[in-house]
Write an enzyme that holds these catalytic residues in place. Sequence first.
Site, PDB file in Angstrom:
ATOM      1  N   HIS A 188       6.659 -42.610   9.733  1.00 45.34           N
ATOM      2  CA  HIS A 188       5.592 -42.559  10.720  1.00 45.34           C
ATOM      3  C   HIS A 188       5.562 -41.231  11.452  1.00 45.34           C
ATOM      4  O   HIS A 188       4.530 -40.807  11.938  1.00 45.34           O
ATOM      5  CB  HIS A 188       5.739 -43.716  11.698  1.00 45.34           C
ATOM      6  CG  HIS A 188       5.610 -45.028  11.025  1.00 45.34           C
ATOM      7  ND1 HIS A 188       4.418 -45.427  10.454  1.00 45.34           N
ATOM      8  CD2 HIS A 188       6.506 -46.002  10.764  1.00 45.34           C
ATOM      9  CE1 HIS A 188       4.600 -46.612   9.902  1.00 45.34           C
ATOM     10  NE2 HIS A 188       5.853 -46.970  10.063  1.00 45.34           N
ATOM     11  N   ARG A 295     -14.118 -45.964  -1.696  1.00 45.33           N
ATOM     12  CA  ARG A 295     -13.745 -46.298  -3.073  1.00 45.33           C
ATOM     13  C   ARG A 295     -13.056 -47.668  -3.075  1.00 45.33           C
ATOM     14  O   ARG A 295     -11.840 -47.770  -2.998  1.00 45.33           O
ATOM     15  CB  ARG A 295     -12.801 -45.226  -3.630  1.00 45.33           C
ATOM     16  CG  ARG A 295     -13.465 -43.877  -3.896  1.00 45.33           C
ATOM     17  CD  ARG A 295     -12.477 -42.892  -4.489  1.00 45.33           C
ATOM     18  NE  ARG A 295     -13.116 -41.807  -5.205  1.00 45.33           N
ATOM     19  CZ  ARG A 295     -13.287 -40.574  -4.719  1.00 45.33           C
ATOM     20  NH1 ARG A 295     -12.872 -40.273  -3.515  1.00 45.33           N
ATOM     21  NH2 ARG A 295     -13.864 -39.650  -5.454  1.00 45.33           N
ATOM     22  N   ARG A 331     -18.741 -48.460  -2.254  1.00 46.51           N
ATOM     23  CA  ARG A 331     -19.002 -48.401  -3.693  1.00 46.51           C
ATOM     24  C   ARG A 331     -18.319 -49.596  -4.339  1.00 46.51           C
ATOM     25  O   ARG A 331     -17.138 -49.856  -4.089  1.00 46.51           O
ATOM     26  CB  ARG A 331     -18.448 -47.118  -4.284  1.00 46.51           C
ATOM     27  CG  ARG A 331     -18.543 -47.151  -5.806  1.00 46.51           C
ATOM     28  CD  ARG A 331     -18.132 -45.870  -6.440  1.00 46.51           C
ATOM     29  NE  ARG A 331     -16.701 -45.696  -6.427  1.00 46.51           N
ATOM     30  CZ  ARG A 331     -16.110 -44.593  -6.867  1.00 46.51           C
ATOM     31  NH1 ARG A 331     -16.835 -43.584  -7.284  1.00 46.51           N
ATOM     32  NH2 ARG A 331     -14.803 -44.489  -6.848  1.00 46.51           N
ATOM     33  N   GLU A 430     -23.929 -40.119 -11.962  1.00 49.90           N
ATOM     34  CA  GLU A 430     -22.741 -39.433 -12.480  1.00 49.90           C
ATOM     35  C   GLU A 430     -22.713 -39.406 -14.008  1.00 49.90           C
ATOM     36  O   GLU A 430     -21.677 -39.164 -14.614  1.00 49.90           O
ATOM     37  CB  GLU A 430     -21.457 -40.017 -11.885  1.00 49.90           C
ATOM     38  CG  GLU A 430     -21.355 -41.518 -11.895  1.00 49.90           C
ATOM     39  CD  GLU A 430     -20.098 -42.042 -11.177  1.00 49.90           C
ATOM     40  OE1 GLU A 430     -19.202 -41.268 -10.827  1.00 49.90           O
ATOM     41  OE2 GLU A 430     -20.027 -43.263 -10.987  1.00 49.90           O
ATOM     42  N   ASN A 453     -17.820 -35.353  -9.972  1.00 48.90           N
ATOM     43  CA  ASN A 453     -16.586 -35.347 -10.774  1.00 48.90           C
ATOM     44  C   ASN A 453     -16.868 -35.894 -12.174  1.00 48.90           C
ATOM     45  O   ASN A 453     -16.531 -35.291 -13.181  1.00 48.90           O
ATOM     46  CB  ASN A 453     -15.492 -36.199 -10.116  1.00 48.90           C
ATOM     47  CG  ASN A 453     -15.302 -35.860  -8.655  1.00 48.90           C
ATOM     48  OD1 ASN A 453     -15.637 -34.777  -8.229  1.00 48.90           O
ATOM     49  ND2 ASN A 453     -14.773 -36.795  -7.881  1.00 48.90           N
ATOM     50  N   ASP A 454     -17.518 -37.051 -12.209  1.00 48.25           N
ATOM     51  CA  ASP A 454     -17.833 -37.628 -13.511  1.00 48.25           C
ATOM     52  C   ASP A 454     -19.030 -36.942 -14.155  1.00 48.25           C
ATOM     53  O   ASP A 454     -19.057 -36.756 -15.365  1.00 48.25           O
ATOM     54  CB  ASP A 454     -18.097 -39.143 -13.386  1.00 48.25           C
ATOM     55  CG  ASP A 454     -16.788 -39.917 -13.417  1.00 48.25           C
ATOM     56  OD1 ASP A 454     -15.944 -39.607 -14.275  1.00 48.25           O
ATOM     57  OD2 ASP A 454     -16.601 -40.807 -12.569  1.00 48.25           O
ATOM     58  N   ARG A 464     -11.876 -34.986 -17.224  1.00 45.42           N
ATOM     59  CA  ARG A 464     -11.506 -34.516 -15.888  1.00 45.42           C
ATOM     60  C   ARG A 464     -10.003 -34.545 -15.646  1.00 45.42           C
ATOM     61  O   ARG A 464      -9.508 -33.952 -14.688  1.00 45.42           O
ATOM     62  CB  ARG A 464     -12.266 -35.285 -14.795  1.00 45.42           C
ATOM     63  CG  ARG A 464     -12.020 -36.768 -14.771  1.00 45.42           C
ATOM     64  CD  ARG A 464     -13.031 -37.476 -13.861  1.00 45.42           C
ATOM     65  NE  ARG A 464     -12.541 -37.667 -12.499  1.00 45.42           N
ATOM     66  CZ  ARG A 464     -13.125 -38.468 -11.617  1.00 45.42           C
ATOM     67  NH1 ARG A 464     -14.221 -39.119 -11.926  1.00 45.42           N
ATOM     68  NH2 ARG A 464     -12.627 -38.609 -10.414  1.00 45.42           N
ATOM     69  N   CYS A 501     -21.298 -37.084  -3.352  1.00 43.44           N
ATOM     70  CA  CYS A 501     -19.994 -37.558  -2.886  1.00 43.44           C
ATOM     71  C   CYS A 501     -18.847 -37.111  -3.794  1.00 43.44           C
ATOM     72  O   CYS A 501     -17.693 -37.423  -3.538  1.00 43.44           O
ATOM     73  CB  CYS A 501     -19.981 -39.072  -2.693  1.00 43.44           C
ATOM     74  SG  CYS A 501     -20.233 -39.975  -4.219  1.00 43.44           S
TER      75      CYS A 501
HETATM   76  C1  PEP Z   1     -17.344 -38.803  -8.881  1.00 42.73           C
HETATM   77  O1  PEP Z   1     -17.256 -39.166 -10.052  1.00 42.73           O
HETATM   78  O2  PEP Z   1     -17.730 -37.664  -8.524  1.00 42.73           O
HETATM   79  C2  PEP Z   1     -16.959 -39.725  -7.798  1.00 42.73           C
HETATM   80  C3  PEP Z   1     -17.214 -39.459  -6.540  1.00 42.73           C
HETATM   81  O3  PEP Z   1     -16.308 -40.864  -8.132  1.00 42.73           O
HETATM   82  P1  PEP Z   1     -14.781 -40.913  -8.633  1.00 42.73           P
HETATM   83  O4  PEP Z   1     -14.200 -39.544  -8.414  1.00 42.73           O
HETATM   84  O5  PEP Z   1     -14.136 -41.965  -7.824  1.00 42.73           O
HETATM   85  O6  PEP Z   1     -14.944 -41.258 -10.067  1.00 42.73           O
HETATM   86 MG    MG Z   2     -17.020 -41.225 -10.585  1.00 46.02          MG
END
Ligand code: PEP
Ligand code: MG
Length: 550
Positions: A188, A295, A331, A430, A453-454, A464, A501
């Site tokens: 902590h 998430r 989500r 995505e 990201n995706d 990725r 996001c």
């Molecule tokens: C993404 O794919 O950009 C995203 C925000 O979701 P995650 O990274 O959880 O797949």
């Molecule tokens: Mg994603």
Amino acid sequence: MVIYSGKSVFGGIAIGKLYVYTKDDSMVKRVHIDDPEAEIERYHKAKEVAIEQLGELYEKALKEVGEDGAGVFEAHQMMLEDGDYIDSVENIIRTQEVNAEYAVAQTGDSFAQMFLDMEDEYFKGRAADMHDISERVIGVLSGKGNGGIQATEPVIVVADDLAPSETVQMDKDLILSFVTVHGSANSHTSILAKTMNIPAMIGCEIPLDDSVNGKIAVVDGFEGKVYVEPDEETMAAKKKIYDEELEKKALLERLKGKDNVTLDGQHINLYANIGNTKDLGLVMKNDAGGIGLFRSEFIYLGSDHYPTESEQFEIYKTVAQTLAGKKVIIRTLDIGADKQADYFELPKEENPAMGLRAIRICLTRPEVFKTQLRAILRASAFGKIAIMFPMIISLWEVKEIKKVVEEVKAELDEEGLNYDKNIELGIMIETPAAVMVADELAKEVDFFSVGTNDLTQYTLAIDRQNDSLEKFYDSHHPAILKMLKMIVDAAHRNGAWAGICGELGADLSLTKEFLAMGYDELSVSPGRILPIRKVVLETNVSEYRESKET
Ligand code: PEP
Ligand code: MG
């Protein structure tokens, strides 16, 4: 100058006097008593006082460091009420006819040892909590107060280890840094240091005596070193970093409470991405306008069974209530590929990133999907929740999802359960497919949130998770930037709003570009909100657009 090394748990520079903190560890004596039942009653009374003290500490910590740092005192209250702990104390008093102080100390030691014997680092860290709660009860029993820092100026606190109740009682204005000989990264103290934004080190072999006490030192939390009586050159170099850091922090602090509006009046929402309720303190501390990506799969990943409706409801409700009317975008379950939970018993796949994941699981296992939707909808009665669906590729999926949502709403209506009838529904963009049919999709939903990201993974055909392809990976690839513009335009043409996001949303070198594209929201990790706000406040979007044209 003497240099001690350790493990950094939070970066930053602190310059000041060292303050060696030692516990008041006067020995607990074993005393024979004649009336065990009366002694047990004395123990219970002390326990109640300790629980009350913890309640006060919780309130104090909540104000000073937020929910994240305060949660420990609630946990301590629960530990004191634990049946096994109480049974052990009562047994020792009864069978050995000894005083309550001794029984509590014995119980605290053996429970702490039990935690220390565990494999998991997190549980090992709980041993300190056991000692802490036991010392508190002993303190009440023996009428002793609890220590604090007896200093007249801010100091670098050096200790063997620090219990949460010790750190919370310390006057925060007097602490420049924490350096401990023991303690874990999960402790902590390190959580508190992160929340307080001050450098902290653990595992530092610094002597806890007068050879350091009261001496001037520099803690460099970036490199994990303490310089005791630094030479002039070291002091000057560290002071320079310190001043730069201070300047950065002060600049950002001043941005709290400000609207995210550009010089020419364009507004953008800056929301936070979180994975669990522990992050809520940071969301508030960094002045997020809401949560743009919760998430929810982390609830599933942290469980060994399908989380029940009521387990999920409690979590979503807490988030909604903490945000007190600010938007919370939950989500739905994005499991599969790299995020696996055994009890889902997902089939082994050749190509899991393109396999049964996210919305595909939800539409294949409606009972799992419905449980989550019920929990989210019920929680929507306690704040401003929106629902977002991941990994969409087609209009068919969105229509199917909306049917399930309507079914769940009808069930709740029938059961007389409350929910937000106007709850916003959105989808993540995505996949390249979703980009190409964005106009059709936008007609069906309230908002888009781009998962860069995706989207980057699927557009560039680069896994990725695969570091070895770095040479080929370009997060600013023109294909992605073009898609981002197509997405926001499609949303706006069809009356939906659009946000980002994925990690790219926090890329400061693109903030101006996102504003120029017309994005309505960026959702990023909490610590990135103020740096982005700074860029927003300094941007003139029309000038930026013009400069690009020429
Ligand atoms: C993404 O794919 O950009 C995203 C925000 O979701 P995650 O990274 O959880 O797949
Ligand atoms: Mg994603």
